[in-house]
Design an enzyme around this catalytic site. Structure first.
Site, short mmCIF file in Angstrom:
data_model
loop_
_atom_site.label_atom_id
_atom_site.label_comp_id
_atom_site.label_asym_id
_atom_site.label_seq_id
_atom_site.Cartn_x
_atom_site.Cartn_y
_atom_site.Cartn_z
N ASP A 43 0.85 -1.20 0.00
CA ASP A 43 0.00 0.00 0.00
C ASP A 43 0.88 1.24 0.00
OD1 ASP A 43 -2.98 1.11 0.95
OD2 ASP A 43 -1.31 2.30 1.73
N TYR A 48 2.86 10.00 -0.60
CA TYR A 48 4.02 9.49 0.15
C TYR A 48 5.33 9.72 -0.61
CZ TYR A 48 0.31 6.73 2.45
OH TYR A 48 -0.84 6.32 3.09
N LYS A 73 -2.98 5.91 -4.19
CA LYS A 73 -4.08 6.82 -3.85
C LYS A 73 -3.93 8.17 -4.56
CE LYS A 73 -3.76 4.77 0.75
NZ LYS A 73 -2.32 4.44 0.71
N HIS A 104 -7.81 9.61 -1.59
CA HIS A 104 -7.09 9.57 -0.32
C HIS A 104 -7.87 10.22 0.82
CE1 HIS A 104 -2.67 9.28 1.22
NE2 HIS A 104 -3.52 8.92 2.15
#
Length: 273
Positions: A43, A48, A73, A104
């Site tokens: 994931d 990120y 996401k 998200h």
């Protein structure tokens, strides 16, 4: 590893590996460690900034693509251009398709998540995504989405751990056929020190993290613990073989305190850009 079947028939490994806050330069090594330990569900998210590292790890290991489930996401600031954002994530990961793509955060102040969902539905129809879902959606956000959605979200990924279980929201998701996925499943470590969890861990000769993860799995949650420590990565994966009694599960459920760790999805409005 047990798998759950989503509402469109796609299966997802119930225990996955999250890379939130893993630095980009460490991501490939960390994901390779997770894959070596046995994880087959990774994931990540555009926010990120480590999708490329995930993709590099997938390429380096040589594990067949069909054996690995990859989630990423849509960033909040890209809800108005979801298709472009998706293609950027897909290219960063180096994949032909994504297994699960999530909005998200709802960011209700933008009023764009329904538009984003419509674009994601087209990507899903074109088989560029195997399943689409949401993250951090509260009950009213789900209601708004479902008023015009052609596709019911496969997953709602929410903050969920023993001290913050969002039981009403989780029950609503399940009643709609939406799988519940828990992030911060260990309460960022805060749920590991209580007497109940410690006693259960001692009784099973297990770690406290394994006990909490086993609680999630027994409750039917998809769960994505994160660690950069190879030993903890392996220990967490071993939670899949730990079975707790009904009394032990109830003791952990009783730890509910209503204490959210992350942002409130009702008002969160950061762009992630």
């Amino acid at each position: 590893m047990s798998e759950l079947t989503l509402n469109n028939g796609v299966t997802i490994p119930q225990l996955g590996f999250g890379v939130f806050q893993v630095p980009p330069e460490d991501t490939q090594r960390t994901v390779e460690d997770a894959l070596e330990a046995g994880y087959r569900h990774i994931d990540t998210a555009a926010a990120y900034r480590n999708e490329a590292g995930v993709g590099a790890a997938l390429a380096a290991t040589g594990i067949p693509r069909e054996e690995i489930f990859v989630t990423t996401k849509l960033r909040n600031g890209e809800q108005g251009r979801a298709q472009e954002a998706f293609q950027n994530s897909r290219k960063a990961l180096g994949l032909d398709f994504i297994d699960l793509y999530l909005i998200h955060w709802p960011v209700p102040s933008q009023g764009l998540f329904v538009q984003a969902w419509k674009e994601m539905e087209r990507l899903y129809e074109n088989k560029e995504i195997r399943a689409i879902g949401v993250s951090n959606f509260l009950s009213d956000h789900l209601d708004t989405l479902l008023e015009s959605a052609e596709t019911v979200p496969a997953v709602n990924q929410i903050e969920l751990h023993p001290s913050y279980q969002q039981a009403d929201l989780a029950a609503k998701c399940r009643s709609l056929g939406v799988a519940v996925e828990a992030y911060s499943p260990l309460g960022q470590g805060g749920d590991l020190n209580g007497n109940a969890v410690t006693a259960i861990a001692n009784a099973h000769d297990a770690t406290t993290a394994q006990v909490v993860l086993a609680w999630h799995l027994a409750n039917g949650n998809i769960v994505i613990p994160k660690s950069a420590n190879p030993d903890r990565i392996r220990e967490n994966f071993a939670a899949s073989s730990l079975t707790l009694s009904q009394d032990e599960l109830a003791a952990i459920t009783a730890l509910e305190s209503g204490a959210r760790i992350g942002s409130d999805p009702a008002v969160a409005a950061f762009t992630q850009m």
